[in-house]
Design a protein around this motif. Structure first.
Motif, short mmCIF file in Angstrom:
data_model
loop_
_atom_site.label_atom_id
_atom_site.label_comp_id
_atom_site.label_asym_id
_atom_site.label_seq_id
_atom_site.Cartn_x
_atom_site.Cartn_y
_atom_site.Cartn_z
N GLU A 91 18.81 99.31 40.93
CA GLU A 91 19.46 98.20 40.23
C GLU A 91 19.56 98.46 38.73
OE1 GLU A 91 17.32 94.63 41.20
OE2 GLU A 91 17.41 95.08 43.36
N ALA A 94 23.22 98.06 37.12
CA ALA A 94 23.59 96.65 36.95
C ALA A 94 22.73 96.00 35.87
CB ALA A 94 23.43 95.90 38.28
N ARG A 98 24.21 94.12 32.59
CA ARG A 98 23.94 92.69 32.43
C ARG A 98 23.18 92.42 31.14
NH1 ARG A 98 24.49 88.44 35.43
NH2 ARG A 98 24.90 89.59 37.34
N GLU A 102 24.82 90.01 28.36
CA GLU A 102 24.16 88.72 28.12
C GLU A 102 23.71 88.59 26.67
OE1 GLU A 102 21.19 88.15 31.17
OE2 GLU A 102 22.71 87.41 32.60
N GLU A 105 26.47 87.40 24.45
CA GLU A 105 26.90 86.01 24.57
C GLU A 105 26.53 85.19 23.33
OE1 GLU A 105 28.52 84.18 27.57
OE2 GLU A 105 29.18 86.23 27.18
N SER A 181 34.34 87.66 33.72
CA SER A 181 32.98 87.11 33.72
C SER A 181 31.96 88.23 33.68
CB SER A 181 32.75 86.27 34.98
OG SER A 181 32.68 87.14 36.11
N ILE A 182 30.76 87.89 33.22
CA ILE A 182 29.68 88.88 33.21
C ILE A 182 29.41 89.38 34.62
CG2 ILE A 182 27.20 89.17 32.82
CD1 ILE A 182 27.45 87.50 30.32
N ASP A 183 29.36 88.47 35.61
CA ASP A 183 29.08 88.89 36.98
C ASP A 183 30.12 89.90 37.48
OD1 ASP A 183 26.84 87.33 37.13
OD2 ASP A 183 27.78 85.70 38.27
N VAL A 186 29.49 93.22 35.71
CA VAL A 186 28.29 93.87 36.25
C VAL A 186 28.61 94.53 37.59
CG1 VAL A 186 25.98 93.43 37.22
CG2 VAL A 186 26.63 92.41 35.01
N GLY A 190 28.43 98.26 36.66
CA GLY A 190 27.06 98.62 37.07
C GLY A 190 27.02 99.90 37.91
#
Lengths: 199, 199
Positions: A91, A94, A98, A102, A105, A181-183, A186, A190
């Motif tokens: 992970e 990602a 992220r 973040e 932001e 979007s961030i998601d 990612v 990622g």
């Protein structure tokens, strides 16, 4: 600039005077500018500011910390990376994407990061300074923790994608990237970072 | 600046005068700077240079061509993309990376590309101009040929990795990236570009 008083330490404060902190920051900017990140020393910065070297460490910590303060670096990738690398191995890609998005932001962080990126790329004198910092404190550390023979290239490729993403989203502001979007980012970027590190 | 005479055309040359080419370039820089890439028109540039619009097309071709000439763009990604996309679909990622890196092998091209990147990122007034050009002539065209609903985001991610790679290799000059071979980088970054386009 306002400042909070440094915490008292066991052996007492090294001498400095009320403007020592500003003098150290100015001396650091001069010394890093003159000699580059690697060759600048805390001792030389202290001498230039006319304070004890202990006071420089007392106010600013390590050379990386002082450099970050002197250029107004809003993110400390060198500090974040060990934490991210300590997470689940599959992970980490990602996690890096992220973490960066973040942090960005926050409007103050974003503004200072954009200013620093603009200066570092736009100003021929500023580029090698940031390059040495990134190579020493970020690429070198990630490479060491990876351990593979091509680890430095892998870490540099991660840096290239993260830097490109920041520039395309926050400076050039390509509409589709600025609006994603961030998601979503990612999920898309990622795996790139993961593949550079693992493949 | 030296120049070669324009080729004679069937309907004869529109009037211009011996310095028309330089006047058009200066007018283009002013007009693009004042109104941006999208809003600037060939007609307004011709009026500003005090020549017929036909002469602008005669010397410089399309608006994209004139923009590229006015900013000294050494690569024409907008021209290369259709050729690359016309190749085998599963080799397009590697093709894009190889094309860009091979173009950058030429010292003159590299120097002008680095200067343009530095200015576009470092100068707050220059950034939106290049951004509009890239969005209109590159991202938009790739997105159209991909046809997927998220095609613009995919094309923008490709741009982010290519731009990040150029900056890390040729401006920041991270040692591992600056020293890597084109073949090695095509093998590592090509799949990233392919995945952004296809996945």
């Amino acid at each position: 600039m306002t400042e909070t008083a440094p915490k008292p330490r066991r052996r007492g404060r090294p001498r400095g005077g009320s403007d020592a902190r500003e003098r150290i920051l100015a001396a650091a900017a001069d010394e890093f500018g003159a000699h580059g990140y690697d060759a600048a020393t805390m001792r030389a910065i202290a001498a230039r500011a006319d304070v004890d070297a202990a006071l420089v460490h007392h106010y600013f910590g390590t050379k990386a910390d002082l450099f970050a303060a002197s250029v107004g670096m809003p993110l400390r990738p060198d500090r974040a990376v060990p934490l991210i690398l300590a997470g689940p191995r599959d992970e980490v890609g990602a996690g890096i994407v992220r973490f960066v998005l973040e942090q960005m932001e926050d409007p103050g962080t974003r503004k200072r990061a954009v200013a620093l990126l603009r200066t570092s790329i736009g100003n021929r004198m500023a580029t090698p300074l940031l390059a040495e910092f990134l190579q020493r404190e970020l690429i070198g550390r990630i490479a060491k923790s990876l351990g593979a023979p091509d680890a430095e290239l892998r870490a540099s490729l991660v840096g290239s994608q993260i830097a490109g993403l920041l520039m395309a989203r926050y400076i050039v502001k390509l509409p589709a990237l600025a609006g994603a979007s961030i998601d979503d980012l990612v999920a898309r970027v990622g795996p790139t970072v993961q593949r550079y590190l693992d493949d």
